[in-house]
Design a protein around this motif. Sequence first.
Motif, PDB file in Angstrom:
ATOM      1  N   THR A   7       0.851  -1.190   0.000  1.00 53.10           N
ATOM      2  CA  THR A   7       0.000   0.000   0.000  1.00 53.10           C
ATOM      3  C   THR A   7       0.883   1.234   0.000  1.00 53.10           C
ATOM      4  OG1 THR A   7      -1.733  -1.160   1.236  1.00 53.10           O
ATOM      5  CG2 THR A   7      -1.816   1.250   1.212  1.00 53.10           C
ATOM      6  N   GLN A  11       1.208   5.592  -0.363  1.00 52.58           N
ATOM      7  CA  GLN A  11       0.455   6.781   0.038  1.00 52.58           C
ATOM      8  C   GLN A  11       1.167   8.044  -0.426  1.00 52.58           C
ATOM      9  OE1 GLN A  11      -1.559   6.819   3.872  1.00 52.58           O
ATOM     10  NE2 GLN A  11      -0.637   8.814   4.330  1.00 52.58           N
ATOM     11  N   ALA A  71      -7.134   9.371  -5.555  1.00 55.19           N
ATOM     12  CA  ALA A  71      -6.706   8.177  -4.823  1.00 55.19           C
ATOM     13  C   ALA A  71      -5.389   8.487  -4.124  1.00 55.19           C
ATOM     14  CB  ALA A  71      -6.553   7.005  -5.780  1.00 55.19           C
ATOM     15  N   GLN A  72      -5.496   8.969  -2.891  1.00 53.30           N
ATOM     16  CA  GLN A  72      -4.306   9.338  -2.134  1.00 53.30           C
ATOM     17  C   GLN A  72      -3.571   8.120  -1.587  1.00 53.30           C
ATOM     18  OE1 GLN A  72      -5.222  11.912   1.120  1.00 53.30           O
ATOM     19  NE2 GLN A  72      -3.097  12.470   1.505  1.00 53.30           N
ATOM     20  N   THR A  73      -4.300   7.079  -1.288  1.00 57.65           N
ATOM     21  CA  THR A  73      -3.735   5.816  -0.806  1.00 57.65           C
ATOM     22  C   THR A  73      -4.271   4.688  -1.668  1.00 57.65           C
ATOM     23  OG1 THR A  73      -3.659   6.680   1.458  1.00 57.65           O
ATOM     24  CG2 THR A  73      -3.460   4.300   1.186  1.00 57.65           C
ATOM     25  N   LYS A  74      -3.376   3.837  -2.123  1.00 61.92           N
ATOM     26  CA  LYS A  74      -3.821   2.747  -2.997  1.00 61.92           C
ATOM     27  C   LYS A  74      -2.963   1.517  -2.750  1.00 61.92           C
ATOM     28  CE  LYS A  74      -5.132   3.702  -7.159  1.00 61.92           C
ATOM     29  NZ  LYS A  74      -5.139   4.063  -8.610  1.00 61.92           N
ATOM     30  N   ALA A  82      -1.412  -2.000  -4.086  1.00 60.61           N
ATOM     31  CA  ALA A  82      -0.975  -2.660  -5.313  1.00 60.61           C
ATOM     32  C   ALA A  82      -0.884  -4.160  -5.062  1.00 60.61           C
ATOM     33  CB  ALA A  82       0.381  -2.114  -5.756  1.00 60.61           C
ATOM     34  N   VAL A 128       1.713   1.359  -9.531  1.00 58.60           N
ATOM     35  CA  VAL A 128       0.592   1.916  -8.783  1.00 58.60           C
ATOM     36  C   VAL A 128       0.589   3.425  -9.007  1.00 58.60           C
ATOM     37  CG1 VAL A 128       1.991   2.098  -6.680  1.00 58.60           C
ATOM     38  CG2 VAL A 128      -0.500   2.141  -6.512  1.00 58.60           C
ATOM     39  N   LEU A 133      -1.179   7.234  -7.962  1.00 57.55           N
ATOM     40  CA  LEU A 133      -1.892   7.964  -6.926  1.00 57.55           C
ATOM     41  C   LEU A 133      -2.087   9.405  -7.369  1.00 57.55           C
ATOM     42  CD1 LEU A 133       0.726   6.285  -5.344  1.00 57.55           C
ATOM     43  CD2 LEU A 133      -1.023   6.417  -3.579  1.00 57.55           C
TER      44      LEU A 133
END
Length: 279
Positions: free
Chosen positions: A107, A109, A126-129, A131, A138, A140
């Motif tokens: 994850t 951020q 999407a500030q936090t995603k 993978a 990924v 953000l």
Amino acid sequence: MRSVRRLTTTVAAVLMACAGLAGAAGTAAADSPSPSASASAGEDSAPTEAGTSFRTATPIRMDQRATAGASTGDYLYWVLPIDAGARATVKAKVTLPPSSARHGAATWQLDVYDGLRRRQACRYGAQTKAAAKDAASVELSCSLRTVRGWAEQWANDPLPGSYYIRLTVVDLPQEDLGQPVHAEVEASASDAGGAQAVDGKLSAPLVPGAVAPTPKPSGSAAAQQPAASDAPDGGWSSGWWSDRWVWTAVGGVLAALAGIGGYRLTRGSGRPSYLPPGA
């Protein structure tokens, strides 16, 4: 009817003049100093490394794609100037190690801090995603609120100055720490216009060393001195001008014309025709 036609013609002429005034204001804004292709060609290439703290953050510019090679678990920092009235969006992309070398999902951020190092909320993005283990990359993003020219001390409103971008992984298998990754960061901004303007401005933008007194050059030396490296292209805005001044003037002119038209329509044509002479 003649008065009505004359009033209609006058209003149309004023509206055309106001439209021309608004266009002139837009042209003046467009003519302000901005990075051009020739100027960009002479500038240094985009940064290829990132800082590891607020103090060592790598400076970047709007619409400049910065890259950096790092290890999973590192904190990556960049800093860029954002002026009043701007709606900024920060995007980041992390190219992950091969899935065969990873042990699970990770994850990532993306955080943005203002010049006072206050973490700014994102309007959307999407500030936090997370993978997945087999994901190759990924992406953000964080769209900030409109930067205000002035705010109360107790408010957490974004103010003009330096904005710090921090990219890091917040959750992953312990075995994946230290693996190489490739990060890309880019920021863009649009002008919110006079609808977001406020009456007031900071005495100085929130940039590092803003409170330290510096001697001001005089004469031609001041004119030849380039803008500071921590200022936007073209320098910081004065904070008093916005396009709402144009529309305030347009509203005043239309209100005056409406008053004149109402008076001309209600005052009548003079002496009523049914009264005898001398009455």
